[in-house]
Motif scaffolding. Sequence first.
Motif, PDB file in Angstrom:
ATOM      1  N   GLU A 117       0.891  -1.163   0.000  1.00  0.00           N
ATOM      2  CA  GLU A 117       0.000   0.000   0.000  1.00  0.00           C
ATOM      3  C   GLU A 117       0.924   1.206   0.000  1.00  0.00           C
ATOM      4  OE1 GLU A 117      -3.433  -0.157   0.282  1.00  0.00           O
ATOM      5  OE2 GLU A 117      -3.625  -2.293   0.717  1.00  0.00           O
ATOM      6  N   ILE A 118       0.728   2.146  -0.918  1.00  0.00           N
ATOM      7  CA  ILE A 118       1.556   3.341  -0.989  1.00  0.00           C
ATOM      8  C   ILE A 118       0.627   4.532  -0.811  1.00  0.00           C
ATOM      9  CG2 ILE A 118       3.144   4.700  -2.406  1.00  0.00           C
ATOM     10  CD1 ILE A 118       3.766   2.083  -3.934  1.00  0.00           C
ATOM     11  N   GLY A 119       0.812   5.293   0.263  1.00  0.00           N
ATOM     12  CA  GLY A 119      -0.123   6.373   0.514  1.00  0.00           C
ATOM     13  C   GLY A 119       0.364   7.420   1.487  1.00  0.00           C
ATOM     14  N   CYS A 120      -0.544   8.363   1.760  1.00  0.00           N
ATOM     15  CA  CYS A 120      -0.311   9.398   2.771  1.00  0.00           C
ATOM     16  C   CYS A 120      -1.654   9.742   3.404  1.00  0.00           C
ATOM     17  CB  CYS A 120       0.355  10.639   2.177  1.00  0.00           C
ATOM     18  SG  CYS A 120      -0.658  11.565   1.025  1.00  0.00           S
ATOM     19  N   ARG A 121      -1.590  10.134   4.663  1.00  0.00           N
ATOM     20  CA  ARG A 121      -2.811  10.583   5.355  1.00  0.00           C
ATOM     21  C   ARG A 121      -3.214  11.950   4.804  1.00  0.00           C
ATOM     22  NH1 ARG A 121      -3.814   7.776  10.405  1.00  0.00           N
ATOM     23  NH2 ARG A 121      -1.993   6.543  10.926  1.00  0.00           N
ATOM     24  N   LEU A 122      -4.514  12.145   4.681  1.00  0.00           N
ATOM     25  CA  LEU A 122      -5.031  13.447   4.261  1.00  0.00           C
ATOM     26  C   LEU A 122      -5.355  14.275   5.496  1.00  0.00           C
ATOM     27  CD1 LEU A 122      -7.404  12.221   1.431  1.00  0.00           C
ATOM     28  CD2 LEU A 122      -5.126  13.205   1.176  1.00  0.00           C
TER      29      LEU A 122
END
Length: 133
Positions: free
Chosen positions: A127-132
Amino acid sequence: MANQERIIPSAASIAPWLSVSSAAKALEFYKAAFGAAELYRLEEEEGRPLIAELAVGGASFWVQEDSESRGAGGSGGGPVRMILTVNDPDGMHRQALMAGANEIMPVGEGHGWRIGRIADPFGYHWEIGCRLE
């Protein structure tokens, strides 16, 4: 439990350890896909990597050569799924695809995250992401 002391470490971390069928190929992939830096390497006499520690930013993980490795597609994987939190998930997702990953889920927004998922050539899902905010 009276009179028993608990030892609380001042600093602790947990680093995933991935067993793959070709550590050399895995190291090349993770460097190309995620810009991983190699922190440590233990090699066979012939120079092939047996074990290596890699880091993406401050997050480290280990890769081990395992000729018996089985998982997704018989090439590693298994029940572990990684989450890589980065400032630019769209760019990292594209970079991983260009390095040879397969897209499982495109980058999108949901549940307070901008996130997508890829499968690396060794069967692991990232999973590749960032918190909004």
